[in-house]
Design an enzyme around this catalytic site. Sequence first.
Site, short mmCIF file in Angstrom:
data_model
loop_
_atom_site.label_atom_id
_atom_site.label_comp_id
_atom_site.label_asym_id
_atom_site.label_seq_id
_atom_site.Cartn_x
_atom_site.Cartn_y
_atom_site.Cartn_z
N ASN A 171 -2.15 -4.56 -1.96
CA ASN A 171 -2.17 -5.22 -0.76
C ASN A 171 -0.80 -5.64 -0.20
O ASN A 171 0.20 -4.77 0.20
CB ASN A 171 -2.94 -6.49 -0.71
CG ASN A 171 -3.44 -6.95 0.67
OD1 ASN A 171 -3.16 -6.35 1.64
ND2 ASN A 171 -3.53 -8.07 0.97
N ASP A 213 -7.59 -9.81 1.89
CA ASP A 213 -8.35 -9.01 2.95
C ASP A 213 -9.70 -9.42 3.11
O ASP A 213 -10.47 -8.81 4.04
CB ASP A 213 -8.36 -7.51 2.17
CG ASP A 213 -7.27 -6.83 2.65
OD1 ASP A 213 -6.33 -7.26 3.62
OD2 ASP A 213 -6.94 -5.54 1.95
N THR A 256 0.71 -1.30 0.09
CA THR A 256 0.11 0.07 -0.05
C THR A 256 1.03 1.17 -0.10
O THR A 256 2.20 1.20 0.41
CB THR A 256 -0.82 -0.01 1.27
OG1 THR A 256 -1.85 -1.15 1.21
CG2 THR A 256 -1.51 1.38 1.35
#
Length: 603
Positions: free
Chosen positions: A433, A455, A413
């Site tokens: 991610n 996630d 990220t």
Amino acid sequence: MKQSFLFLFTLPFVLLTSCKTQSPGSKDAKVRESQGVYQYRDEGPARSGTPTSPFYSDRQGVIGRNGMVASAHPEASQVGLNVLKAGGNAVDAAVAVQFALAVVFPSAGNIGGGGFMVYRDNTGNAYTLDYREKAPGKATQNMYLDSLGNVRPGLSISGHLASGVPGSVDGMAEAHKRFGKLSWAQVLQPAIDLAEKGFDLTQRDALALNRIKNDLTTINPGKAYFLKSISPTDTTTWHKGDLLVQTDLAKTLQRIQSQGRAGFYEGETARLLAEEMKRGNGLITEEDLKNYHSVWREPIRATYKRYNVITMPPTSSGGVALVQLMRFTEPYPLKKWGWNSDSTVQVMIEAERRVYADRAKFLGDPDFVKVPVDKLMSVDYLRSRWTDFSFAKATDSKAVKGGNIPGYESLETTHFSVVDKEGNAVSITTTLNGGYGSRVVIGGAGFFMNNEMDDFSVKPGVPNMFGLIGNQANAIAPNKRMLSSMTPTILEKDGKLFMVVGTPGGSTIITSVYQTILNVVEHGMTMQQAVNALKFHHQWLPDKTTFENGAFSDATIQTLQNRGYILEKLTNTLGRMDCVLIRPDGSYEGASDPRADNTARGY
Ligand code: DON
């Protein structure tokens, strides 16, 4: 904030003031060195602040009057600054930075991932854009489980099956269509130039690419992407200053430049992506790509003292969680107690414990599950969550479950901040991610795919790579968006633009944003000091507080331990903040995290 809530919260403080802080004592056995739940690897220089300082480094903020860009990479910040100087507005600059990061910061910058944008124009209108990835149409709730119902390790993390349908290109096209001033071609060009002509790797870039060399060759057999070739059959290690040229990525970006979103979601790029998925048993089809659309959502707005918080609603949990945290904290005199004093830390940890328990129970894609956003942020509800709080003793996470909301059916990220001359502000957090996502590079198109499927809650109660657990609200379903912790946020003070803030860090994003805001609004730090300040994190489960070395004094450690807190000193760092603060004289302070290559550029 209601008066009664304030009273309830301040009462324990009055009782506490008689508690004596322990004197600095022996280094406690319970402070364990750890790699933590999710850790950045830090190849950069060790902490440069003085050893006793609560700051990671002594870096100073960058001051400008006409525009500011803070991002994870100097090349990308420079791109943003050039766009602003060329007459672009904050959205033009943000779009250019997103694409530039896809070239110069491929571990997290992306076109194969997704993200969230919070935008506030200079008249105070605010918008949020959800360009989060979606599960492919063929995804199923138990796709990562074996026939016995056990999680098949790694499948949601690396390789083709780990990817959601990317949202970044659609998001940028939407944002630009609605708010951009320069042409689409103009904002794409800097990224194309960087891909075509190449750019010099920083030390960190080089080491990060060397670290994934094995995955590059095993997950992408026969492809040369991101490897440093010295002959047709031999590769070597990258070094600082090496030129990274990305010819296929440049062509992909050119298709996006000439065809807009169709240059990615249809035609050649879509075909290459779908073919790559077929090759590696991934699920994403051309149909999934064509059907992907980002969504404008109503921003979360909440007050904290003289400040208005404008932040991201679900599909991110970040905004709801941040507001819950700030509302739990608001009644307490943090300023008087001092930065990271035992009382300050205790209130913050206890708030974090309860907020992450709620996150696990209630939060998910609002297009699929009913998320009781207003209720979760309401003072009455938060008060009910605080009744078991005591300064005498840590609450046991096992005893803390998500709260009760009647009528509710259970069912790597990067961040960048931009402010332009007119005072329009953009806060974007975007991600693949994990670092370099699934590590799959799309053959012929030259970009990394995300591993955002991790996630989701792949099985109720089973932690994801950040140690977060979830439930039905965040179960996998076709075309559903996976829950996020990303927390791009904008603060107003007395109704005027005040702060643009955000960071990567998986589950630690929310708590890093929370601390950075409090560092400024409660502890009087400059934006850069707030970023430099050492940080800590608690996420309900596992029931421990991780902290950067130096974030707590020995006395605070001792007191917290005496009250039953399990503390873990991290061997590396928390947060990679990129923020902008509007100073009283109207100038901008750009603050970039000294923990990595983050850079602020302004004029
Ligand atoms: O959306 C999320 O919450 C995660 N995918 C963010 C991942 C992250 O921050 C990793 N990088 N540092």
